[in-house]
Design an enzyme around this catalytic site. Structure first.
Site, PDB file in Angstrom:
ATOM      1  N   ARG A 104      -0.210  -3.498  -7.416  1.00 27.02           N
ATOM      2  CA  ARG A 104       0.313  -2.795  -6.234  1.00 27.02           C
ATOM      3  C   ARG A 104       1.189  -1.669  -6.777  1.00 27.02           C
ATOM      4  NH1 ARG A 104       1.394  -4.121  -0.683  1.00 27.02           N
ATOM      5  NH2 ARG A 104       3.369  -3.279   0.037  1.00 27.02           N
ATOM      6  N   HIS A 131      -5.483   0.786   0.900  1.00 18.00           N
ATOM      7  CA  HIS A 131      -5.021  -0.607   0.985  1.00 18.00           C
ATOM      8  C   HIS A 131      -6.213  -1.471   1.449  1.00 18.00           C
ATOM      9  CE1 HIS A 131      -2.532  -3.960   1.116  1.00 18.00           C
ATOM     10  NE2 HIS A 131      -1.702  -3.671   2.106  1.00 18.00           N
ATOM     11  N   GLN A 134      -5.904  -5.259   2.867  1.00 17.14           N
ATOM     12  CA  GLN A 134      -5.423  -5.411   4.238  1.00 17.14           C
ATOM     13  C   GLN A 134      -6.561  -5.185   5.233  1.00 17.14           C
ATOM     14  OE1 GLN A 134      -2.082  -6.147   5.555  1.00 17.14           O
ATOM     15  NE2 GLN A 134      -3.456  -6.482   7.295  1.00 17.14           N
ATOM     16  N   ASP A 226       0.970   1.425  12.156  1.00 18.31           N
ATOM     17  CA  ASP A 226       1.694   1.118  10.924  1.00 18.31           C
ATOM     18  C   ASP A 226       3.045   1.826  11.011  1.00 18.31           C
ATOM     19  OD1 ASP A 226       2.363   0.322   8.366  1.00 18.31           O
ATOM     20  OD2 ASP A 226       0.932   1.629   7.343  1.00 18.31           O
ATOM     21  N   CYS A 266      -0.204  -4.029  10.273  1.00 17.09           N
ATOM     22  CA  CYS A 266      -0.289  -4.634   8.945  1.00 17.09           C
ATOM     23  C   CYS A 266       1.033  -5.246   8.480  1.00 17.09           C
ATOM     24  CB  CYS A 266      -0.790  -3.608   7.935  1.00 17.09           C
ATOM     25  SG  CYS A 266       0.136  -2.050   7.960  1.00 17.09           S
ATOM     26  N   ARG A 294      -4.863 -12.399   5.202  1.00 16.61           N
ATOM     27  CA  ARG A 294      -4.715 -11.807   3.869  1.00 16.61           C
ATOM     28  C   ARG A 294      -5.046 -12.857   2.806  1.00 16.61           C
ATOM     29  NH1 ARG A 294      -1.316  -7.448   2.904  1.00 16.61           N
ATOM     30  NH2 ARG A 294      -1.946  -7.756   0.730  1.00 16.61           N
TER      31      ARG A 294
END
Length: 307
Positions: A104, A131, A134, A226, A266, A294
């Site tokens: 990450r 991402h 996700q 988001d 998310c 996830r």
């Protein structure tokens, strides 16, 4: 030949659907207490975090453990990437110790270089541009609610960030319609938008960018948002709050779809900014289903790559 999971562009629609189906099986088996440790028995997975995260760290650590592997958490203070060691040297060294790397990080070019020099599979746990883990969890959640991929319409309200980029590619791959509504200057990356439109022509997905959130949500099955200022953009917070005024997901916007519509995010969420408290806590909010998935989606990704 090893494969990496850097973006959804790198996999066919059929391969991605197989991963979703495996994730659903793993979720079902977990609830029935069926042992899953044979999938990655004895495998070591380096979890490299240059950006912190609650969901990514916990879901990957628990996932590796449940599959029979051993997770090694490495923060930016535990490795030498920030202190002069090249990405190539880090990739080649870690590859001698572990069977898989999840990272990450910030620049997407960094993970591409890491994957280039690593001899073990590399998974994108988030970059500034994408991402994909996700979105796999999100698509799994949508499939659980609708029982299909094609024909579902997703309206993304807010910043054309790494989530919007990934969603454009994901929607195009799975045959979902996707519209981003954002202020001018905050559109998704042009090359990603064009690539998603190209893929969409093959799968029947309509991919679009508009500036009016009410136009975007017409007929939407899902409204997604988001945070307005992602990690690393804190200095822009006040400007972004001004720029994104009018892009908050509230009950009026939810009701403007003209149908029963789910809300997705998310996480982490900033209540009162990109979404109101009543929407986030409503019966149509499925944000914690996404968060749970996830775990299952990433387990399926790891199992698929470790074969």
């Amino acid at each position: 030949m090893k494969r990496d999971f850097l973006t959804l562009k790198d996999f066919t629609r059929e391969e991605l659907i197989e991963m979703i189906e495996l994730a659903i099986k793993l979720k079902r088996d977990r609830k029935e207490n069926i042992d899953q440790t044979h999938y990655m028995k004895g495998k070591k997975v380096a979890l490299v975090f240059e950006k912190s995260s609650t969901r990514t760290r916990v879901s990957f650590e628990v996932g590796v453990y449940e599959l029979g592997g051993y997770p090694l958490f490495l923060s930016k203070n535990d490795i030498q990437l920030g202190r002069g060691e090249t990405i190539a040297d880090t990739a080649r060294t870690l590859s001698r110790y572990v069977d898989m790397i999840m990272i990450r990080t910030f620049a997407h070019s960094k993970i591409e270089e890491l994957a280039k020099y690593a001899s073990v599979p590399v998974i994108n746990g988030l970059t500034d541009d994408f991402h994909p883990c996700q979105v796999m969890a999100d698509v799994m959640t949508i499939y659980e609610k609708f029982g299909k991929f094609s024909g579902v319409k997703v309206a993304f309200i807010g910043d054309g960030n790494n989530m919007a980029n990934s969603w454009m590619i994901g929607a195009a791959k799975f045959g979902m319609d996707f519209t981003l509504a954002c202020p001018k200057g905050y559109e998704a990356k042009r090359e990603v938008f064009e690539e998603a439109q190209k893929i969409g022509k093959e799968t029947g997905a309509n991919i679009d960018i508009v500036y009016d959130p009410y136009e975007a949500v017409k007929g939407a099955d899902i409204i997604y948002t988001d945070v307005w200022a992602s990690m690393g953009q804190e200095e822009e917070s006040e400007k972004r709050i001004r720029d994104f005024k009018g892009y908050q997901v509230d009950s009026d916007l939810m009701n403007a779809t003209g149908k029963r519509t789910y809300f997705m995010h998310c996480l982490p969420a900033h209540r009162g900014e990109e979404v109101t408290e009543d929407v986030l806590e409503s019966e149509m909010s499925i944000v914690f289903d996404e968060a749970e998935n996830r775990l299952h989606a990433q387990k399926a990704i790891m199992v698929s790559l470790i074969k």
